[in-house]
Design a protein around this motif. Structure first.
Motif: not given
Length: 253
Positions: A196-203, A205-206, A226-229, A233-239
């Motif tokens: 939930a934190r990841s979805q909120r913080h990833c939103a 960024y464009a 910010k729980a981006l990963d 795996d070392g990749y934030a927000c599905g990068w």
């Protein structure tokens, strides 16, 4: 003898009075009622019986002013509008001719299209052979080509400068420094409601590239404040680093 003659005369008169009269076959020939006579002359503007061809009341209202041609029907609809436009334009032209040098102004209307421009200097005449030949020759073309060759410069390529280390993290360099695919855990992640934190913080960024850059700036991939990963795996927000790796392999091939 005298009595006998008188009686004979009286008898003859009686016979004449009692005999039927024979009609005259030539009666009526040559008088005004004969059907063989020529038709009488009729005064202009009147009928055969002498009545006026057009009633006086109609003549007084329809043969005066602009309605003189009462026998011709007036157009209606679009034709009447066009005639009115032409009449107004003609009146304006006559009035203008008497007020200026004689050049009537242009009226914008469907019956008066815009005039075509002649000799517009803004139009190119490069496709006109006579116009181009009048101002250019073989000698002038040769001089222009020589002048352009003299201005030609060859720029020698140089090495790409090194990227300063004090700038933002280089996600291309980071992609080439890793080998694990997305979803493979490399780093430990602890916390509550990581998804939930990841979805909120990833939103915030464009794009995923911007999220990955911010992730590395905040201490990633080891730290993830910010729980981006959330999967580690070392990749934030599905990068995904795979496209960068494929580009390097394509250059090597």
């Amino acid at each position: 003898m005298r009595v006998s003659g008188f009686l004979i005369a009286v008898s003859a008169m009686a016979l004449v009075a009692c005999s039927p009269q024979v009609p005259d076959s030539a009666a009526g020939v040559g008088d005004a009622t004969s059907p063989f006579n020529a038709p009488p002359e009729v005064e202009a503007g009147r009928t055969l019986n002498g009545a006026p061809l057009v009633p006086a009341s109609r003549l007084s209202t329809e043969t005066s002013g602009t309605n003189a041609n009462w026998q011709q029907p007036r157009p209606s609809g679009a034709a009447a509008t066009a005639n009115d436009d032409i009449a107004r334009e003609a009146a304006a032209a006559i009035s203008a001719a008497g007020q200026n040098s004689g050049q009537a102004p242009l009226e914008a209307s469907p019956s008066n299209p815009a005039p075509a421009l002649v000799g517009n200097p803004n139009l190119s005449d490069e496709n006109n052979f006579e116009a181009v030949a009048a101002r250019q020759t073989i000698e002038s073309d040769a001089e222009r080509i020589a002048r352009q060759r003299a201005q030609y410069q060859v720029v020698t390529p140089t090495a790409v400068p090194d990227r300063p280390q004090d700038l933002a993290p280089n996600i291309v360099r980071y992609a080439l420094s890793t080998s694990n695919p997305r979803g493979q855990r490399i780093y430990s992640r602890t916390g509550i409601n990581l998804q939930a934190r990841s979805q909120r913080h990833c939103a915030e960024y464009a794009s995923a590239d911007l999220a990955q850059t911010a992730f590395l700036e905040m201490g990633g991939p080891k730290r993830d404040r910010k729980a981006l990963d959330p999967d580690g795996d070392g990749y934030a927000c599905g990068w995904d680093p795979a496209p960068f790796r494929a580009a390097v392999r394509a250059q090597g091939d």
